[in-house]
Design a protein around this motif. Structure first.
Motif, PDB file in Angstrom:
ATOM      1  N   ARG A  15       0.638  -1.324  -0.061  1.00 21.12           N
ATOM      2  CA  ARG A  15       0.258  -0.262   0.055  1.00 21.12           C
ATOM      3  C   ARG A  15       1.157   1.101   0.313  1.00 21.12           C
ATOM      4  NH1 ARG A  15      -5.055  -1.552  -1.385  1.00 21.12           N
ATOM      5  NH2 ARG A  15      -5.838  -3.115   0.364  1.00 21.12           N
ATOM      6  N   GLU A  16       1.807   1.490   0.849  1.00 23.90           N
ATOM      7  CA  GLU A  16       2.891   2.424   1.166  1.00 23.90           C
ATOM      8  C   GLU A  16       4.538   2.449   1.184  1.00 23.90           C
ATOM      9  OE1 GLU A  16       2.582   6.389   3.019  1.00 23.90           O
ATOM     10  OE2 GLU A  16       1.727   5.215   4.373  1.00 23.90           O
ATOM     11  N   LEU A  17       5.411   2.772   0.864  1.00 24.80           N
ATOM     12  CA  LEU A  17       6.348   2.630   0.400  1.00 24.80           C
ATOM     13  C   LEU A  17       7.127   3.622   1.833  1.00 24.80           C
ATOM     14  CD1 LEU A  17       7.736   2.241  -2.992  1.00 24.80           C
ATOM     15  CD2 LEU A  17       7.904   0.879  -0.670  1.00 24.80           C
ATOM     16  N   LYS A  18       7.203   3.675   2.881  1.00 24.80           N
ATOM     17  CA  LYS A  18       7.543   3.519   4.042  1.00 24.80           C
ATOM     18  C   LYS A  18       9.410   4.466   3.744  1.00 24.80           C
ATOM     19  CE  LYS A  18       4.155   4.159   6.374  1.00 24.80           C
ATOM     20  NZ  LYS A  18       2.962   5.272   6.982  1.00 24.80           N
ATOM     21  N   GLY A  19      10.301   3.284   3.282  1.00 29.17           N
ATOM     22  CA  GLY A  19      11.568   3.985   2.622  1.00 29.17           C
ATOM     23  C   GLY A  19      12.263   2.775   3.116  1.00 29.17           C
ATOM     24  N   PHE A  20      14.190   3.013   3.883  1.00 30.07           N
ATOM     25  CA  PHE A  20      14.897   2.286   3.947  1.00 30.07           C
ATOM     26  C   PHE A  20      14.924   2.259   6.132  1.00 30.07           C
ATOM     27  CE2 PHE A  20      19.264   1.952   5.307  1.00 30.07           C
ATOM     28  CZ  PHE A  20      20.253   0.806   4.638  1.00 30.07           C
ATOM     29  N   ALA A 100      11.465  -0.693   3.956  1.00 29.18           N
ATOM     30  CA  ALA A 100       9.507  -0.846   5.262  1.00 29.18           C
ATOM     31  C   ALA A 100       8.510  -0.227   4.018  1.00 29.18           C
ATOM     32  CB  ALA A 100       9.909   0.026   6.218  1.00 29.18           C
ATOM     33  N   VAL A 101       7.062  -1.150   4.349  1.00 31.51           N
ATOM     34  CA  VAL A 101       6.708  -0.878   3.477  1.00 31.51           C
ATOM     35  C   VAL A 101       4.964  -0.780   4.427  1.00 31.51           C
ATOM     36  CG1 VAL A 101       7.180  -1.183   1.404  1.00 31.51           C
ATOM     37  CG2 VAL A 101       6.274  -3.154   3.175  1.00 31.51           C
ATOM     38  N   THR A 102       3.737  -0.968   4.528  1.00 33.63           N
ATOM     39  CA  THR A 102       2.565  -0.938   4.874  1.00 33.63           C
ATOM     40  C   THR A 102       2.213  -2.174   3.329  1.00 33.63           C
ATOM     41  OG1 THR A 102       1.885   1.079   3.596  1.00 33.63           O
ATOM     42  CG2 THR A 102       2.211   0.685   6.283  1.00 33.63           C
ATOM     43  N   VAL A 103       1.831  -3.358   4.061  1.00 32.79           N
ATOM     44  CA  VAL A 103       0.388  -4.039   3.146  1.00 32.79           C
ATOM     45  C   VAL A 103      -0.500  -4.030   3.685  1.00 32.79           C
ATOM     46  CG1 VAL A 103       2.964  -5.768   2.738  1.00 32.79           C
ATOM     47  CG2 VAL A 103       1.505  -5.996   4.205  1.00 32.79           C
ATOM     48  N   GLU A 104      -1.596  -4.902   2.483  1.00 33.34           N
ATOM     49  CA  GLU A 104      -2.827  -4.709   3.253  1.00 33.34           C
ATOM     50  C   GLU A 104      -3.224  -6.045   4.630  1.00 33.34           C
ATOM     51  OE1 GLU A 104      -5.543  -6.439  -0.461  1.00 33.34           O
ATOM     52  OE2 GLU A 104      -3.425  -7.645  -0.561  1.00 33.34           O
ATOM     53  N   GLN A 105      -3.622  -5.038   5.598  1.00 37.81           N
ATOM     54  CA  GLN A 105      -4.413  -6.456   6.120  1.00 37.81           C
ATOM     55  C   GLN A 105      -5.213  -7.019   6.301  1.00 37.81           C
ATOM     56  OE1 GLN A 105      -2.684  -5.966   9.752  1.00 37.81           O
ATOM     57  NE2 GLN A 105      -1.229  -4.453   8.869  1.00 37.81           N
ATOM     58  N   GLU A 106      -5.145  -8.502   7.415  1.00 40.72           N
ATOM     59  CA  GLU A 106      -6.258  -9.128   7.185  1.00 40.72           C
ATOM     60  C   GLU A 106      -7.253  -8.941   7.534  1.00 40.72           C
ATOM     61  OE1 GLU A 106      -5.938 -12.796   5.699  1.00 40.72           O
ATOM     62  OE2 GLU A 106      -3.759 -12.118   4.924  1.00 40.72           O
TER      63      GLU A 106
END
Length: 108
Positions: A15-20, A100-106
């Motif tokens: 969903r979103e890139l948070k960075g290194f 670091a990323v955010t991925v979809e949650q269950e």
């Protein structure tokens, strides 16, 4: 925290890139380990004391990388890599790094 070496998390959409993010530790040998390692080099075989030390160092580095990712609001780290280098005689650095990323949650 999901940690993968791939560019994506299987079955999840990023969903979103948070960075290194990174985490590291420097471990040095100690006299007790050196004595046991010296004896082991005479007879051959795995130097278990150093194996254990490096396993512990890897876990610390990964833990610090996870803390960095959590501080950025991530729930996953992709493209994770581990590296080691000698920083001085009898001391090695272990570094863990990734994106670091955010991925979809269950859905619960």
């Amino acid at each position: 925290m999901i940690i993968v070496t791939t560019d994506f998390v299987p079955g999840k959409e990023i969903r979103e890139l948070k960075g290194f993010v990174k985490g590291s530790t420097v471990q040095s040998k100690n006299i007790g380990r050196d004595i046991m390692a010296g004896l082991k080099t005479i007879v051959g075989g795995e130097i278990r004391e150093y194996t254990d030390m490096m396993n512990e160092a890897r876990q610390k580095a990964i833990g610090r990388m996870v803390e960095d990712a959590e501080a950025k609001g991530a729930n996953a780290i992709v493209q994770v890599r581990l590296e080691t280098s000698a920083v001085m005689q009898n001391a090695s650095e272990i570094i863990a790094y990734g994106t670091a990323v955010t991925v979809e949650q269950e859905n619960s």
